[in-house]
Design a protein around this motif. Sequence first.
Motif, PDB file in Angstrom:
ATOM      1  N   ALA A   1      16.001  55.978 -30.402  1.00 59.23           N
ATOM      2  CA  ALA A   1      16.240  57.267 -30.773  1.00 59.23           C
ATOM      3  C   ALA A   1      15.176  58.202 -30.264  1.00 59.23           C
ATOM      4  CB  ALA A   1      16.216  56.941 -32.372  1.00 59.23           C
ATOM      5  N   ALA A   2      13.943  57.748 -30.234  1.00 58.64           N
ATOM      6  CA  ALA A   2      12.934  58.577 -29.579  1.00 58.64           C
ATOM      7  C   ALA A   2      13.063  58.985 -28.076  1.00 58.64           C
ATOM      8  CB  ALA A   2      11.504  58.143 -29.912  1.00 58.64           C
ATOM      9  N   ALA A   3      13.810  58.036 -27.526  1.00 57.72           N
ATOM     10  CA  ALA A   3      13.993  58.139 -25.876  1.00 57.72           C
ATOM     11  C   ALA A   3      15.086  58.929 -26.020  1.00 57.72           C
ATOM     12  CB  ALA A   3      14.218  56.768 -25.065  1.00 57.72           C
ATOM     13  N   ALA A   4      16.188  58.803 -26.788  1.00 61.32           N
ATOM     14  CA  ALA A   4      17.495  59.908 -26.789  1.00 61.32           C
ATOM     15  C   ALA A   4      17.238  61.052 -26.984  1.00 61.32           C
ATOM     16  CB  ALA A   4      18.441  59.124 -27.518  1.00 61.32           C
ATOM     17  N   LEU A   5      16.369  61.394 -27.801  1.00 61.20           N
ATOM     18  CA  LEU A   5      16.254  62.808 -28.213  1.00 61.20           C
ATOM     19  C   LEU A   5      14.875  63.362 -27.487  1.00 61.20           C
ATOM     20  CD1 LEU A   5      16.413  61.976 -32.137  1.00 61.20           C
ATOM     21  CD2 LEU A   5      17.868  63.607 -30.762  1.00 61.20           C
ATOM     22  N   ASN A   6      14.164  62.414 -26.672  1.00 62.70           N
ATOM     23  CA  ASN A   6      13.138  63.204 -25.785  1.00 62.70           C
ATOM     24  C   ASN A   6      11.858  63.612 -26.576  1.00 62.70           C
ATOM     25  OD1 ASN A   6      11.960  63.598 -23.239  1.00 62.70           O
ATOM     26  ND2 ASN A   6      12.666  65.714 -23.193  1.00 62.70           N
ATOM     27  N   ILE A   7      11.575  62.792 -27.734  1.00 64.32           N
ATOM     28  CA  ILE A   7      10.655  63.310 -28.504  1.00 64.32           C
ATOM     29  C   ILE A   7       9.840  61.639 -28.584  1.00 64.32           C
ATOM     30  CG2 ILE A   7      11.525  64.911 -29.709  1.00 64.32           C
ATOM     31  CD1 ILE A   7      12.266  63.058 -32.041  1.00 64.32           C
ATOM     32  N   SER A   8       8.701  61.762 -29.357  1.00 65.81           N
ATOM     33  CA  SER A   8       7.687  60.696 -29.436  1.00 65.81           C
ATOM     34  C   SER A   8       8.171  59.708 -30.633  1.00 65.81           C
ATOM     35  CB  SER A   8       6.355  60.947 -29.997  1.00 65.81           C
ATOM     36  OG  SER A   8       6.175  61.655 -30.972  1.00 65.81           O
ATOM     37  N   GLN A   9       7.887  58.340 -30.617  1.00 69.94           N
ATOM     38  CA  GLN A   9       8.193  57.598 -31.612  1.00 69.94           C
ATOM     39  C   GLN A   9       7.611  58.169 -32.965  1.00 69.94           C
ATOM     40  OE1 GLN A   9       7.920  53.377 -30.832  1.00 69.94           O
ATOM     41  NE2 GLN A   9       8.119  53.801 -28.560  1.00 69.94           N
ATOM     42  N   PRO A  10       6.199  58.207 -33.151  1.00 73.84           N
ATOM     43  CA  PRO A  10       5.693  59.051 -34.400  1.00 73.84           C
ATOM     44  C   PRO A  10       6.503  60.001 -34.821  1.00 73.84           C
ATOM     45  CG  PRO A  10       3.958  58.120 -32.758  1.00 73.84           C
ATOM     46  CD  PRO A  10       5.302  58.334 -31.941  1.00 73.84           C
ATOM     47  N   ALA A  11       6.998  60.826 -34.146  1.00 75.76           N
ATOM     48  CA  ALA A  11       7.759  62.029 -34.550  1.00 75.76           C
ATOM     49  C   ALA A  11       9.062  61.469 -35.349  1.00 75.76           C
ATOM     50  CB  ALA A  11       8.123  62.970 -33.368  1.00 75.76           C
ATOM     51  N   VAL A  12       9.615  60.832 -34.794  1.00 74.99           N
ATOM     52  CA  VAL A  12      10.911  60.123 -35.380  1.00 74.99           C
ATOM     53  C   VAL A  12      10.490  59.545 -36.556  1.00 74.99           C
ATOM     54  CG1 VAL A  12      12.635  58.380 -35.288  1.00 74.99           C
ATOM     55  CG2 VAL A  12      12.191  59.603 -33.201  1.00 74.99           C
ATOM     56  N   THR A  13       9.574  58.683 -36.704  1.00 72.98           N
ATOM     57  CA  THR A  13       9.152  57.930 -37.922  1.00 72.98           C
ATOM     58  C   THR A  13       8.688  59.242 -38.909  1.00 72.98           C
ATOM     59  OG1 THR A  13       8.378  56.226 -36.775  1.00 72.98           O
ATOM     60  CG2 THR A  13       7.513  56.641 -39.068  1.00 72.98           C
ATOM     61  N   ARG A  14       8.095  60.218 -38.497  1.00 66.15           N
ATOM     62  CA  ARG A  14       7.573  61.299 -39.592  1.00 66.15           C
ATOM     63  C   ARG A  14       8.707  62.131 -40.029  1.00 66.15           C
ATOM     64  NH1 ARG A  14       3.443  62.208 -35.979  1.00 66.15           N
ATOM     65  NH2 ARG A  14       4.587  63.637 -34.891  1.00 66.15           N
ATOM     66  N   MET A  15       9.869  62.389 -39.423  1.00 69.87           N
ATOM     67  CA  MET A  15      11.017  62.931 -39.739  1.00 69.87           C
ATOM     68  C   MET A  15      11.652  62.086 -40.714  1.00 69.87           C
ATOM     69  SD  MET A  15      12.357  65.644 -36.740  1.00 69.87           S
ATOM     70  CE  MET A  15      11.743  64.537 -35.488  1.00 69.87           C
ATOM     71  N   LEU A  16      11.719  61.015 -40.510  1.00 71.61           N
ATOM     72  CA  LEU A  16      12.504  60.280 -41.382  1.00 71.61           C
ATOM     73  C   LEU A  16      11.804  59.882 -42.594  1.00 71.61           C
ATOM     74  CD1 LEU A  16      13.577  56.897 -39.103  1.00 71.61           C
ATOM     75  CD2 LEU A  16      15.117  58.941 -39.925  1.00 71.61           C
ATOM     76  N   GLN A  17      10.625  59.899 -42.701  1.00 71.60           N
ATOM     77  CA  GLN A  17       9.849  59.642 -44.056  1.00 71.60           C
ATOM     78  C   GLN A  17       9.889  60.975 -44.769  1.00 71.60           C
ATOM     79  OE1 GLN A  17       5.803  58.780 -42.161  1.00 71.60           O
ATOM     80  NE2 GLN A  17       6.342  56.574 -42.078  1.00 71.60           N
ATOM     81  N   LYS A  18       9.846  62.266 -44.090  1.00 73.22           N
ATOM     82  CA  LYS A  18       9.943  63.341 -44.868  1.00 73.22           C
ATOM     83  C   LYS A  18      11.290  63.346 -45.368  1.00 73.22           C
ATOM     84  CE  LYS A  18       6.736  66.120 -41.948  1.00 73.22           C
ATOM     85  NZ  LYS A  18       6.293  67.214 -40.907  1.00 73.22           N
ATOM     86  N   ALA A  19      12.311  63.157 -44.742  1.00 71.57           N
ATOM     87  CA  ALA A  19      13.638  63.225 -45.125  1.00 71.57           C
ATOM     88  C   ALA A  19      13.884  62.291 -46.352  1.00 71.57           C
ATOM     89  CB  ALA A  19      14.937  62.708 -44.233  1.00 71.57           C
ATOM     90  N   GLU A  20      13.167  61.134 -46.375  1.00 70.71           N
ATOM     91  CA  GLU A  20      13.276  60.151 -47.474  1.00 70.71           C
ATOM     92  C   GLU A  20      12.770  60.594 -48.793  1.00 70.71           C
ATOM     93  OE1 GLU A  20      13.862  55.988 -45.090  1.00 70.71           O
ATOM     94  OE2 GLU A  20      11.878  56.671 -45.443  1.00 70.71           O
ATOM     95  N   ALA A  21      11.519  61.307 -48.603  1.00 73.40           N
ATOM     96  CA  ALA A  21      10.748  61.829 -49.615  1.00 73.40           C
ATOM     97  C   ALA A  21      11.707  62.849 -50.433  1.00 73.40           C
ATOM     98  CB  ALA A  21       9.357  62.406 -49.040  1.00 73.40           C
ATOM     99  N   ARG A  22      12.143  63.796 -49.547  1.00 76.52           N
ATOM    100  CA  ARG A  22      13.133  64.907 -50.336  1.00 76.52           C
ATOM    101  C   ARG A  22      14.342  64.203 -50.758  1.00 76.52           C
ATOM    102  NH1 ARG A  22      11.599  67.742 -45.831  1.00 76.52           N
ATOM    103  NH2 ARG A  22      13.686  67.489 -44.775  1.00 76.52           N
TER     104      ARG A  22
END
Length: 310
Positions: free
Chosen positions: A23-44
């Motif tokens: 997913a990070a490669a497809a979106l051209n962002i880092s793996q930690p960024a993907v993980t952080r966004m998923l964690q924030k979404a799950e928290a909300r």
Amino acid sequence: MTFDLREMEVFRRVMELGSVTAAAAALNISQPAVTRMLQKAEARLGFPLFVRERRRLRPTAEAQIMFPGTLGAFAAIELVQRLSNELREGRTGILSIAAIPSLASSILPAAIRRFRDQRPESAITLQTFSAHEIIQRIASHRDELGFIIGPVGNEAVVVQDLQSTALACVMSPDHALASRRSIGPEALAEYPLICPSRNLVLSEQLARAFAERNVPFRIAVEVTHTHAACALARAGVGVALMDGFGLMGARATDLVSRPFQPMLLSTARLLTARLRPASRLAQDFINALETNVESGARSERSSRSRATRT
């Protein structure tokens, strides 16, 4: 908002590709960024979207329920983006036009064909009304373009003169006046006249022309459509007095047309709403129309010149 658009995009990519790395490669962002966004979404959201099993992510039941809706949301967004691009480029949409019958069957068909050749994915609605109705429809933004002959008298409407044609006398080929080069009120005095509605500008012009020659203006048959006028002339009822637009639309090649003298002109007018900017579709149609009108105007000027010399 519990799930913003960027987080939704990350969620979709992880669901489709099965891993944070992909997913990070497809979106051209880092793996930690993907993980952080998923964690924030799950928290909300208040529930997990994925569980890790053997170094892979497995979607939860909640994620499986949400995924089809996410795909639908992105499909809708992509549709809006595609439509906005096509509208900007004038490749789609619906153009609403209101016209009097004589213009709907004369100057508009060729313009519509040229427009459709250039914009094949676009659609047009063409409806016919009286001039008064068209003015009201344009002023109230019910249609984008209107086409009439005659005065407007409404400040909410912008008027552009397009093309003028001369009045003609139309009759069967065996009529006594068919051999004349032009025909005036004196010659028409003894024949039944087939004329447009008395409340139209053309009838008012005719009445004045006859009065100036001291010839009674007697209408035998009053019509609202040019096709009816031609049918009556064809049947030998009388001489039909028609403007060039009506004659063009009727395409009465089996009838004889002679210029009326003195020359009386009818002017086709384009109406747009003063407070409504023209869409790309409308402007493209106007450009196509003006190209055709200029060609027709040159032909009309040539015809008038020949009529004046005779």
